[in-house]
Each structure stands twice: as structure tokens, then as C-alpha cells.
Design a protein around this motif. Structure first.
Motif, PDB file in Angstrom:
ATOM      1  N   GLN A  40      44.717 113.899  35.736  1.00  0.00           N
ATOM      2  CA  GLN A  40      44.113 113.859  37.063  1.00  0.00           C
ATOM      3  C   GLN A  40      43.444 115.186  37.397  1.00  0.00           C
ATOM      4  OE1 GLN A  40      46.842 113.498  40.336  1.00  0.00           O
ATOM      5  NE2 GLN A  40      45.419 112.291  41.552  1.00  0.00           N
ATOM      6  N   ASP A  43      38.547 113.539  40.211  1.00  0.00           N
ATOM      7  CA  ASP A  43      38.851 112.282  39.528  1.00  0.00           C
ATOM      8  C   ASP A  43      37.735 111.826  38.583  1.00  0.00           C
ATOM      9  OD1 ASP A  43      40.683 110.253  38.990  1.00  0.00           O
ATOM     10  OD2 ASP A  43      39.712 108.864  40.351  1.00  0.00           O
ATOM     11  N   GLN A  99      43.540 105.784  34.151  1.00  0.00           N
ATOM     12  CA  GLN A  99      44.263 104.768  34.914  1.00  0.00           C
ATOM     13  C   GLN A  99      43.791 103.364  34.579  1.00  0.00           C
ATOM     14  OE1 GLN A  99      46.798 106.909  35.733  1.00  0.00           O
ATOM     15  NE2 GLN A  99      47.034 105.444  37.409  1.00  0.00           N
ATOM     16  N   ASP A 110      44.057 100.401  42.885  1.00  0.00           N
ATOM     17  CA  ASP A 110      44.860 101.563  42.503  1.00  0.00           C
ATOM     18  C   ASP A 110      46.207 101.200  41.891  1.00  0.00           C
ATOM     19  OD1 ASP A 110      42.921 103.337  43.423  1.00  0.00           O
ATOM     20  OD2 ASP A 110      43.692 103.265  45.470  1.00  0.00           O
ATOM     21  N   GLN A 137      48.043 104.810  41.797  1.00  0.00           N
ATOM     22  CA  GLN A 137      47.568 105.974  42.533  1.00  0.00           C
ATOM     23  C   GLN A 137      47.694 105.681  44.027  1.00  0.00           C
ATOM     24  OE1 GLN A 137      43.603 106.592  40.563  1.00  0.00           O
ATOM     25  NE2 GLN A 137      44.390 108.648  40.173  1.00  0.00           N
ATOM     26  N   ARG A 146      44.441 108.591  46.406  1.00  0.00           N
ATOM     27  CA  ARG A 146      44.309 108.931  44.988  1.00  0.00           C
ATOM     28  C   ARG A 146      44.630 110.396  44.692  1.00  0.00           C
ATOM     29  NH1 ARG A 146      39.357 105.385  42.306  1.00  0.00           N
ATOM     30  NH2 ARG A 146      40.214 103.349  42.898  1.00  0.00           N
ATOM     31  N   THR A 172      49.391 110.335  41.442  1.00  0.00           N
ATOM     32  CA  THR A 172      49.387 109.384  40.327  1.00  0.00           C
ATOM     33  C   THR A 172      50.810 109.215  39.828  1.00  0.00           C
ATOM     34  OG1 THR A 172      47.157 110.023  39.650  1.00  0.00           O
ATOM     35  CG2 THR A 172      48.508 108.923  38.006  1.00  0.00           C
TER      36      THR A 172
END
Length: 826
Positions: A44, A48, A62, A539, A590, A594, A597
Motif C-alpha cells: 500500500q 494507491d 488487492q 473494497d 480495505q 482505503r 488494508t
């Protein structure tokens, strides 16, 4: 424009693993952005934008439905993770053990390759790739990373997406690519133990269609052990890495990259030192204390953390690797076509002391080796409507030649021959006894593989994969033994099988025995996998995988056991393929806009015909060869998380519980405490006496049942963790930051012997690293660092010395190191 002058200190070179494999990046070649601060494990970053190429296309970590750890190049630099050995401190499910570059093992989740002596005829279960080029020799993992953008550690079988089949996982290293904007970077570091490191890279256009990138690194550090025999500091670092890439981009749909690299290590290395002794079942007069006393020998220190040895043989670990690769990438109406052609070479020139102490017992034990490797991969990837696909073909050819030597010295007779035998007092019996080994090996592999992605519905997809593989191996082993006068030493028997050898020859043959055999292996294998993934929300991602995979069989090229007439037991010359059933499920999430994570994976891998290291500790026996255990299994849980509430602070943690055990291994070699005694047998080969208690001289079992015991090299619990905080400052009229960073790791105890022994458990330990510095948008970064800040004493690996004397030797981990690094980017 970016030119990074990096003076990275005790972070030994991040150089050559990429330089060790010239290659072509798996992702599209785009102008390289400045490095971003990333969290180890999740990858991360503040904005992002970190992408991975694990599935042969650019996507965020992800979005990938598999367990993957991502470490950015910035984090690698700052933490001093200069090769795969240091990378394991940032990725807890990666295990790395090494007594020297050739005898190195890289495992994921406890499986991949047996730890101990390298066997040229066996393949690794963890694939190491640099920009798509497969590195067949695990020795490459000891080289410095060079100009690395990021590293992805993929856990679980990867044969349906990668050129070479890998059952345990893959390490995918992406280097920085040539750019059409001028950029450069350099670093320089200095530290204690005489540490110096210089790294530089420059990239830019030669024309509108041609760009070039050149990178290099140079690292030196004094040894961490004192050799009392000659006063030298040994186990030093002396590394050089060079890499060049030329990108030709005639249009927006075609790009061609030619890359070449050369890496060299030439340290005075690699000594293992006395750690302890343990009682075996050998007669007391033939165990370490009595043998040392008989020659008036005293080890210079019985405390391994005094870091003193007294090996009396020359130490050398000259290691060279390099090659050339060509990648062609073109956009077609069917998708993206990629061709990767590569040649790799490896040259290993060692000198060791294999009795590990200051007596001239074994004065030479060296196996210089050369390899040439050729690979060709074709790949087509694309997407049509609801169907995505990767289809590939892979060809591999490897040629290895090893010319080894083992020679005994003037102290060998008294140490290796039974004291009750008068010949033990005649040095000339074994002095100069020499085995010259000529080992030849060729390995041919071809495969078709593919992976489909069917988007069944919004957020739900099914991804089946397949691999059809053919492997062919040819091995030729020839060991010739001569005495100190150069006379051949051979087995001589009459028609009834009775030995005709003299007593002197019998003593010599018990230490070094001639052997010659030719062995072949070939096999077809079909493997497959299927993954289902579901996006609960943008997410929250769920996935589940089943894989039916294999690890190809091989040939024992360290020699095989023989009968009493010296005839090799050819049934043990080849090793069966492993059969792998792998199950995995995970969730990737996430939250907090975000900024946080959190990923969890659970896995279970069942292996039939597990390729296990077999160690025999008796005098004159092979130190190690491979055989098949019936069943092994690894299972566990992995967690990766990070939290980046703002650009001023980030914290991460990665942890794993791994239960890796032999499920059925009833005829395994016994550990040293159950070895070395007599073994009276009847006509059917059954033991006729009751085995003695462990560590008690007497009778030893013929084999041991180690079912349920731990696989070597893997800790049940492991973790890595860290944080960095910064405050804004103004530096020379530019915005900047003062920052403090911490990275730590922990591993619980683990077995360092194929058959777990009370003498070879490595205690758990935790290491802590700190850095304090200042960086500016003007393009400089200056920081001080300290690694192993609390000067923790720990062991990297333990080994059982041959001969059942009870001697246990090991490699001690680095002490506290400190220094400073300067980086400039413009």
C-alpha cells in the motif's frame, strides 16, 4: 528528471538479483515514476498506485485472487534487504537458508527445496524470476538486488501462469525499465565493519524510439568471523553488479528490450563454526571430545557468539552469474503477444573446510560448477467480452558440469579410523587420499500452460488454469579415488563376493569410495487449478483456489549409497515426482477510505512422494542425497495489514502460522543421537538387537519413523512489522521531511536438520532495525541506520558434521551494524 544518488548503508546492495537475471519486465514499459513509500507486505502507498504483475497484467495487489506479498523498491533500500536472504525479514512466509551460495534453499510455507547440500539433479519448488526470466540456480538468490522497482512474493503453486512449474510459489522481481525521460539515481553508504556500498543508475533516450538504462553496484564489508588460524576476518562481502538495458519502441504497439547483466562475488567465505556437541551412539572413543583430546586439539571458543573459528583450509566463494535476454512485446488483434528469449550462465568456484575445525582432516572439499541455461517463452494475453486469457509455451534447457574434489589430510587417520585399529596411528594411510568427481547433467523441459478468467456475473469470476509439462534429465556421476601416492583405490572382490582389499585399502574405502553410474529420468505431467473470486464490494474481495500440481522428479548427483562391493544402488539414483494437492481461501479488504488494508489467507498443501533430504552421518557415507517420503503437509494462516492515515505516518504488520510436517515417513534417516552405533542384522536385513537409548553408545536403529515431526527450516510462528513517521520541514527552499522508521521481524524456533534432532533446533529470535533521516523534494535523502539494533545473538543455520562425532556447527547471524546513507535524485 530524476537522478537518484543513493548511498545506502548497511543495506547491502539491492543490486544484483535483478542484475543476476537480465530480463524483460512483466508489466508494460512506461516512464518510471519516482519511488513511492510503500508498506511491506500489502504494498500500500499514499496514492494507491502500486500495481503488480503476478497475473501477467497490471493490477493492484488487492485485485489479485491469490496470496501475495509486495515490497516496494524504496522499502527494500531503506531496510537493507539486499538479497532474498534479507527479503525473508519482510515476508514472514519466506524461508531462506544458506551455508554458501551453492548450498542455498528458498522455501515458501515450509516447502520448495530440501535444506542442506544442493543436488544439481533436483529442481526447486520456488521460482525466482527477474523481469520474466527464470533463474534455475538458487545460488542466484544470494546476489544483490540491482535497480529493483518492486518484488512480489506469490504463495502457492504458480505453474499455470509462469514459465517454469513451481509448487511452492514464486518470487517475481521487477526492475526499473528504460525511460524516454532522462532520470538517474545513485546511493552511497558507509558503516561499521568496513561497510561501503555504491549504487547508481541512469536512464534516458538515445532517439525518439530508443531508450537505454545502465545500473551498477559495488559492495564491500569486512568479515564477521575471526579465523584464529591465520588472523583473517572471514565471511566478508565483496560484490559487483552491472546491468544494461536497451528499449526499442518503433510504435505504440511494439516494444523490444535487450538486456544484459554480470554479477560477481569474491569474498573470503564461507566458514561455519563450532556451536556445540551432542552425544551419539558411536563408541565414546570415536566421539568429538575423545578424538579432539587424542590430537591435543582445543577449539578456540565454544561460544559461537565470540565469532572465532580456526579453519585451516583456504576459504573462497567466487560466484559469477550473468546473461542476455531479449523481450519482444506487441499488441495484436488477439491480445498482447510476448516473447522472452534468455541465456544465463553461472560459474561457481569454491574452497571450503569441511571438517570445520583447525585440524587437517579434510583439507579439500570443493565442487566447482558451471551452468549454461537457455529459455524461450511465448505468451498471449487478452480479454474478449467476459473472457480473459493467458496462453503460453515455455522451453528450457540446462547444462551443468561439476568437477569436485575431496582430499584428506595428515590428521585424518587418527580422526576417522577406529582407535582400536593400529592403522589409526599411521597418518600415511589417509593423508592425501583424494576423490575426484566428474558430474555431468542436462535438463530439458517443455510446457504448454494457460489461465482463463470467466466473468460469470458482476463481481464474480471463475479462473481455471492448466499445464502440460514434459521433463527429461540425464546424469553422469563418476568419482575416482586415489591414495597419497596417486594409486587407484578400488573395490576388489572374489567370485563369492569376499573382499580382496588389504586392510589399508579397506580403511581408505571406508572414507572415500569410488563410484560411477549413469541415470536418466523423463516424465509427462498434467496439472490444473481453479479459482473462484467474488467482489463483495469494491473494497472486499473473496477468493478460493484448488490446485493439482507436481514437482518434477530428478536424479541424485551427489552419489548414491552402494553395497559392500561398492556397487551403486541405482534404485536410489532417481527421485519420483511430487504430487501436490493445494487448497486456499482468502479475503482482501480495505476500509477507512482505503487508508487501511487487511488481508487473510488460509491454506493447506498435501504432498505425496515428498522429496526429502536424506543425511547419513557415518564415516565414508554420503553426506546427503534425496529420497521420497510418503507424505508431507503444510497448512496455516497468513495475515497482512497496513494502515496509512496520512502521508505523515504509516504502520504495517504481517504474520503467519505454519504447520509443516512429515505426515508419513517411516523409513527416514535417524538424527545423530540415534546414529553411529552398531547395526547387527539377520539374513533378511532385520536388526537383531534392541537399539540403545538416544545418545548412548551401542546399537543404532536402521531407520527412524519421523511421521508427524516438523519439516526443516520453517517456524510455526513468524512475523514482520514496522512503522514510519515524519514531520514537514523546509530544506533549501524546498518542502521536505524529517522521518523516523522502524522495521522488525520475529521467527519462532525451527529444525535445521532433515530429521529433527535435539541438537539442531534453532532458537527463535526477534530483530529490530531503525533509521532516522531527512529527505527533500529537491531530490536528496540522508539517513542514519542501525540494524539488529539490540545486538541479538542468533543462528542462521545449524549443520551436523559428518562422522557421528557429535560436532554441531553453524552460521551465526550478523551482529549490530550501523552506518549512514545518502541518496540523490534529479
Amino acid at each position: 528528471m530524476t537522478f537518484t544518488v543513493r548511498l545506502l548503508g548497511g543495506a547491502a546492495p539491492l543490486a544484483l538479483l535483478a542484475a543476476a537475471n537480465p530480463a524483460f519486465a512483466a508489466a508494460d514499459v512506461t516512464p518510471a515514476a519516482a519511488d513511492q513509500t510503500t508498506s511491506a507486505g500489502t504494498g500500500q502507498s499514499d496514492n494507491d498506485t502500486i500495481v503488480v504483475t503476478a497475473r501477467r497484467r497490471a493490477e493492484t495487489a488487492q485485485d489479485v485472487p491469490l496470496a501475495i506479498s509486495v515490497v516496494g523498491g524504496d522499502h527494500i533500500d531503506n531496510t537493507g534487504a539486499f538479497n532474498v536472504g534479507r527479503l525473508q525479514q519482510l515476508t514472514p512466509t519466506l524461508q531462506f537458508t544458506s551455508t554458501n551460495p551453492r548450498n542455498t534453499s528458498v522455501n515458501i510455507r515450509g516447502i520448495g527445496a530440501p535444506i542442506g547440500l544442493t543436488n544439481d539433479g533436483i529442481e526447486q519448488g520456488v521460482g525466482i524470476y527477474v523481469d520474466d526470466v527464470y533463474m534455475a540456480r538458487v545460488a542466484s538468490s544470494t546476489f544483490d538486488f540491482l535497480d529493483v522497482k518492486q518484488i512480489e512474493v506469490l504463495r502457492g503453486p504458480q505453474g499455470t501462469l509462469y514459465g517454469k512449474n513451481t509448487t511452492a510459489g514464486a518470487i517475481n522481481i521487477t526492475s526499473r525499465q528504460p525511460t524516454f525521460d532522462f532520470e538517474g539515481r545513485a546511493e552511497a553508504s558507509v558503516g561499521n565493519l568496513g561497510f561501503t556500498q555504491f549504487k547508481a543508475a541512469v536512464s534516458g533516450p538515445l532517439s525518439e524510439t530508443v531508450a537505454v538504462r545502465v545500473a551498477g553496484s559495488l559492495t564491500n564489508r569486512n568479515g564477521t568471523l575471526l579465523n584464529a588460524f591465520n588472523g583473517h576476518k572471514v565471511n566478508e562481502q565483496d560484490n559487483l553488479g552491472l546491468r544494461a538495458q536497451v528499449l526499442f519502441k518503433p510504435s505504440s504497439s511494439v516494444e523490444v528490450t535487450l538486456a544484459g547483466d554480470f554479477s560477481r562475488q569474491n569474498p573470503e567465505c564461507c566458514a561455519q563454526l563450532y556451536v556445540r556437541t551432542g552425544a551419539t551412539q558411536r563408541p565414546l572413543a570415536r566421539q568429538y571430545d575423545a578424538l579432539a583430546a587424542a590430537q591435543g586439539y582445543v577449539v578456540p571458543s565454544t561460544n559461537p557468539y565470540d565469532r572465532i573459528t580456526d579453519v585451516d583450509a583456504t576459504l573462497r566463494a567466487k560466484n559469477q552469474i550473468g546473461g542476455v535476454s531479449l523481450r519482444v512485446k506487441a499488441e495484436t488483434g488477439l491480445g498482447t503477444f510476448t516473447s522472452i528469449t534468455a541465456w544465463r550462465t553461472w560459474d561457481w568456484d569454491p574452497s571450503n573446510d569441511r571438517d570445520f575445525i583447525g585440524l587437517p582432516i579434510t583439507t579439500k572439499s570443493n565442487n566447482p560448477s558451471k551452468q549454461d541455461q537457455y529459455t524461450q517463452e511465448f505468451r498471449l494475453s487478452g480479454e474478449k467480452g467476459k473472457l480473459g486469457y493467458v496462453l503460453g509455451a515455455f522451453g528450457f534447457y540446462q547444462k551443468i558440469q561439476t568437477n569436485g574434489i575431496q582430499q584428506q589430510g595428515s590428521a585424518a587417520s587418527k580422526w576417522l579410523i577406529n582407535p582400536t585399529n593400529p592403522l589409526s596411528n599411521v597418518p600415511a594411510v589417509l593423508d592425501g587420499l583424494t576423490a575426484n568427481n566428474d558430474i555431468r547433467f542436462t535438463n530439458t523441459s517443455a510446457a504448454l500452460f494457460g489461465k482463463l478468467t470467466w466473468k460469470v456475473a458482476d463481481g464474480f469470476s471463475i479462473q481455471p488454469g492448466f499445464r502440460l509439462n514434459y521433463d527429461k534429465k540425464n546424469g553422469d556421476y563418476n568419482s575416482v579415488v586415489t591414495d597419497g601416492q596417486g594409486n587407484l583405490v578400488v573395490f576388489e572382490v572374489d567370485s563369492t563376493g569376499k573382499s580382496l582389499n588389504s586392510n589399508e585399502e579397506k580403511a581408505q574405502l571406508a572414507v572415500l569410495a569410488p563410484q560411477a553410474f549413469i541415470a536418466k529420468f523423463s516424465d509427462w505431467n498434467f496439472s490444473y487449478d481453479v479459482t473462484a473470486s467474488y467482489d463483495v464490494t469494491p473494497d472486499i474481495h473473496l477468493y478460493a483456489t484448488y490446485a493439482k500440481s507436481f514437482k518434477t522428479g530428478g536424479i541424485n548427483l551427489n552419489g548414491v549409497p552402494a553395497d559392500t562391493a561398492g556397487v551403486p544402488l541405482l534404485a536410489l539414483a532417481t527421485v519420483k515426482p511430487e504430487s501436490v494437492n493445494h487448497y486456499e481461501a482468502g479475503i482482501k479488504t480495505q476500509f477507512l477510505d482505503r487508508k487501511a488494508t487487511f488481508n487473510v489467507a488460509i491454506f493447506r498443501t498435501e504432498i505425496g512422494n515428498y522429496q526429502a533430504q536424506v543425511s547419513n552421518y557415518t564415516v565414508g557415507a554420503l553426506r546427503g542425497y534425496l529420497a521420497n517420503a510418503d507424505k508431507a503437509r503444510t497448512q496455516g494462516v497468513e495475515v497482512d495489514w497496513s494502515y496509512r492515515p496520512s502521508e505523515r505516518f504509516n504502520v504495517y504488520g504481517n504474520g503467519a502460522f505454519t504447520d509443516a510436517t512429515y505426515r508419513k515417513f517411516t523409513n527416514a534417516p535417524c538424527p545423530p543421537e540415534l546414529s553411529g552405533g552398531s547395526q547387527p542384522v539377520d539374513a533378511n536385513g532385520n536388526l537383531t538387537a534392541t537399539p540403545s537409548a538416544p545418545g548412548t553408545p551401542g546399537v543404532s536403529p536402521l531407520s527412524c519413523d519421523i511421521s508427524g515431526q516438523r519439516l526443516p527450516g520453517v517456524s510455526r510462528w513468524s512475523a514482520s512489522f514496522g512503522a514510519e513517521a515524519n514531520l514537514p520541514v523546509n530544506l533549501l527552499g524546498k518542502d521536505g521531511q524529517v522521518y523516523l522508521g522502524f522495521d522488525g521481524n520475529y521467527r519462532s524456533s525451527w529444525s535445521s536438520n532433515p530429521s529433527p534432532s535435539a541438537y539442531t533446533w534453532v532458537k527463535g529470535y526477534a530483530l529490530s532495525n531503525f533509521r532516522l533521516g531527512v529527505r527533500s523534494d529537491a531530490g536528496f535523502d540522508i539517513f542514519g541506520w542501525v540494524r539488529n539494533a539490540f545486538d541479538v545473538n542468533y543462528i542462521d543455520q545449524l549443520s551436523v558434521a559428518s562422522g557421528n562425532t557429535g560436532l554441531i556447527v553453524g552460521n551465526v547471524g550478523d551482529p549490530r551494524t550501523w552506518g549512514a546513507t545518502v541518496k540523490l535524485t534529479f
